[in-house]
Design a protein around this motif. Structure first.
Motif, mmCIF file in Angstrom:
data_model
loop_
_atom_site.group_PDB
_atom_site.id
_atom_site.type_symbol
_atom_site.label_atom_id
_atom_site.label_comp_id
_atom_site.label_asym_id
_atom_site.label_seq_id
_atom_site.Cartn_x
_atom_site.Cartn_y
_atom_site.Cartn_z
ATOM 1 N N PHE A 65 27.135 63.581 33.981
ATOM 2 C CA PHE A 65 27.773 63.411 35.285
ATOM 3 C C PHE A 65 27.637 61.964 35.753
ATOM 4 N N LEU A 66 26.421 61.422 35.651
ATOM 5 C CA LEU A 66 26.193 60.038 36.069
ATOM 6 C C LEU A 66 26.931 59.050 35.162
ATOM 7 N N CYS A 67 27.033 59.351 33.873
ATOM 8 C CA CYS A 67 27.806 58.495 32.960
ATOM 9 C C CYS A 67 29.278 58.473 33.364
ATOM 10 N N MET A 68 29.838 59.635 33.662
ATOM 11 C CA MET A 68 31.243 59.712 34.060
ATOM 12 C C MET A 68 31.477 58.973 35.376
ATOM 13 N N ILE A 69 30.588 59.167 36.335
ATOM 14 C CA ILE A 69 30.721 58.487 37.624
ATOM 15 C C ILE A 69 30.644 56.974 37.428
ATOM 16 N N GLY A 70 29.692 56.520 36.605
ATOM 17 C CA GLY A 70 29.529 55.093 36.374
ATOM 18 C C GLY A 70 30.750 54.452 35.744
ATOM 19 N N VAL A 71 31.309 55.095 34.740
ATOM 20 C CA VAL A 71 32.501 54.543 34.076
ATOM 21 C C VAL A 71 33.681 54.527 35.040
ATOM 22 N N ASN A 72 33.892 55.639 35.749
ATOM 23 C CA ASN A 72 35.012 55.682 36.687
ATOM 24 C C ASN A 72 34.836 54.664 37.818
ATOM 25 N N LEU A 73 33.620 54.518 38.312
ATOM 26 C CA LEU A 73 33.360 53.552 39.376
ATOM 27 C C LEU A 73 33.621 52.126 38.891
ATOM 28 N N GLY A 74 33.195 51.809 37.673
ATOM 29 C CA GLY A 74 33.459 50.488 37.116
ATOM 30 C C GLY A 74 34.940 50.204 36.982
ATOM 31 N N ILE A 75 35.700 51.197 36.544
ATOM 32 C CA ILE A 75 37.143 51.016 36.392
ATOM 33 C C ILE A 75 37.820 50.861 37.749
ATOM 34 N N VAL A 76 37.399 51.656 38.720
ATOM 35 C CA VAL A 76 37.990 51.562 40.059
ATOM 36 C C VAL A 76 37.676 50.210 40.689
ATOM 37 N N LEU A 77 36.430 49.748 40.565
ATOM 38 C CA LEU A 77 36.089 48.442 41.130
ATOM 39 C C LEU A 77 36.859 47.324 40.424
ATOM 40 N N GLY A 78 37.054 47.442 39.128
ATOM 41 C CA GLY A 78 37.874 46.472 38.411
ATOM 42 C C GLY A 78 39.317 46.503 38.874
ATOM 43 N N LEU A 79 39.815 47.704 39.164
ATOM 44 C CA LEU A 79 41.188 47.848 39.641
ATOM 45 C C LEU A 79 41.356 47.218 41.021
ATOM 46 N N TYR A 80 40.348 47.362 41.870
ATOM 47 C CA TYR A 80 40.424 46.779 43.211
ATOM 48 C C TYR A 80 40.349 45.252 43.183
ATOM 49 N N SER A 81 39.857 44.684 42.099
ATOM 50 C CA SER A 81 39.774 43.220 42.026
ATOM 51 C C SER A 81 41.101 42.579 41.629
ATOM 52 N N ILE A 82 42.068 43.406 41.227
ATOM 53 C CA ILE A 82 43.384 42.895 40.843
ATOM 54 C C ILE A 82 44.284 42.900 42.078
ATOM 55 N N HIS A 83 45.002 41.834 42.267
ATOM 56 C CA HIS A 83 45.926 41.747 43.406
ATOM 57 C C HIS A 83 47.286 42.308 42.986
ATOM 58 N N PHE A 84 47.726 43.346 43.700
ATOM 59 C CA PHE A 84 49.033 43.945 43.428
ATOM 60 C C PHE A 84 50.023 43.479 44.485
ATOM 61 N N SER A 85 51.292 43.378 44.108
ATOM 62 C CA SER A 85 52.321 42.877 45.028
ATOM 63 C C SER A 85 52.637 43.868 46.146
ATOM 64 N N SER A 86 52.436 45.159 45.891
ATOM 65 C CA SER A 86 52.710 46.146 46.935
ATOM 66 C C SER A 86 51.747 47.320 46.800
ATOM 67 N N MET A 87 51.651 48.072 47.877
ATOM 68 C CA MET A 87 50.781 49.251 47.872
ATOM 69 C C MET A 87 51.346 50.330 46.945
ATOM 70 N N GLN A 88 52.656 50.378 46.805
ATOM 71 C CA GLN A 88 53.278 51.370 45.927
ATOM 72 C C GLN A 88 52.907 51.098 44.469
ATOM 73 N N THR A 89 52.878 49.853 44.080
ATOM 74 C CA THR A 89 52.470 49.499 42.711
ATOM 75 C C THR A 89 51.015 49.893 42.485
ATOM 76 N N PHE A 90 50.169 49.609 43.466
ATOM 77 C CA PHE A 90 48.760 49.980 43.367
ATOM 78 C C PHE A 90 48.594 51.492 43.220
ATOM 79 N N SER A 91 49.330 52.254 44.027
ATOM 80 C CA SER A 91 49.242 53.719 43.961
ATOM 81 C C SER A 91 49.710 54.250 42.612
ATOM 82 N N THR A 92 50.774 53.680 42.082
ATOM 83 C CA THR A 92 51.296 54.113 40.786
ATOM 84 C C THR A 92 50.297 53.822 39.675
#
Length: 144
Positions: A65-92
């Motif tokens: 469970f902690l391994c899955m949370i850690g990997v997903n959290l790392g990917i989400v934080l990496g995703l938030y560090s990318i600048h997207f041109s619109s919120m729709q692109t980010f959601s997709t």
């Protein structure tokens, strides 16, 4: 007991508690010493694909469970560090990435679960389970 799965085993897969038959793609492992028995599916985990983090919680598998949370959290934080041109692109991108992660966890979770059980001292309960786990690559074989 009669085999309800109709796979022609003639009762050879009665390795569950009290001789209850298990499906052909399930393996039984037992912990030597206290006799704790775990039965798990070998192969793709549809429950992990659909319910992701709930599966290890219900199995009491806190390590994975902690391994899955850690990997997903790392990917989400990496995703938030990318600048997207619109919120729709980010959601997709987020939706597609979540689907891909669910698919990956569906393939990996049962392998992770069995490997963690082996590290905790569990062994295959029967030769059928050992053969199934070895053939699927879940159980590492020792080279002589």
């Amino acid at each position: 007991m009669q085999n309800p799965f109709g796979n022609g085993d003639n009762g050879d897969n009665n390795e569950g508690p009290n001789g209850i038959p298990v499906p052909p793609n399930y393996a039984t492992v037992v912990k030597e010493g206290n006799g704790d028995i775990r039965i798990g599916k070998v192969g793709f985990s549809y429950t992990t694909f659909l319910f992701s983090f709930l599966v290890p919680i219900f199995r009491g598998d806190w390590y994975n469970f902690l391994c899955m949370i850690g990997v997903n959290l790392g990917i989400v934080l990496g995703l938030y560090s990318i600048h997207f041109s619109s919120m729709q692109t980010f959601s997709t991108v987020t939706s597609v990435l979540q689907f891909v992660l669910s698919f990956v966890w569906g393939y990996l979770y049962n392998l992770m679960y069995f490997r963690h059980l082996f590290n905790r001292g569990f062994k295959p309960a029967t030769q059928r389970s050992k053969d199934l786990l070895t053939k699927s690559g879940y159980l590492k074989t020792k080279k002589d």
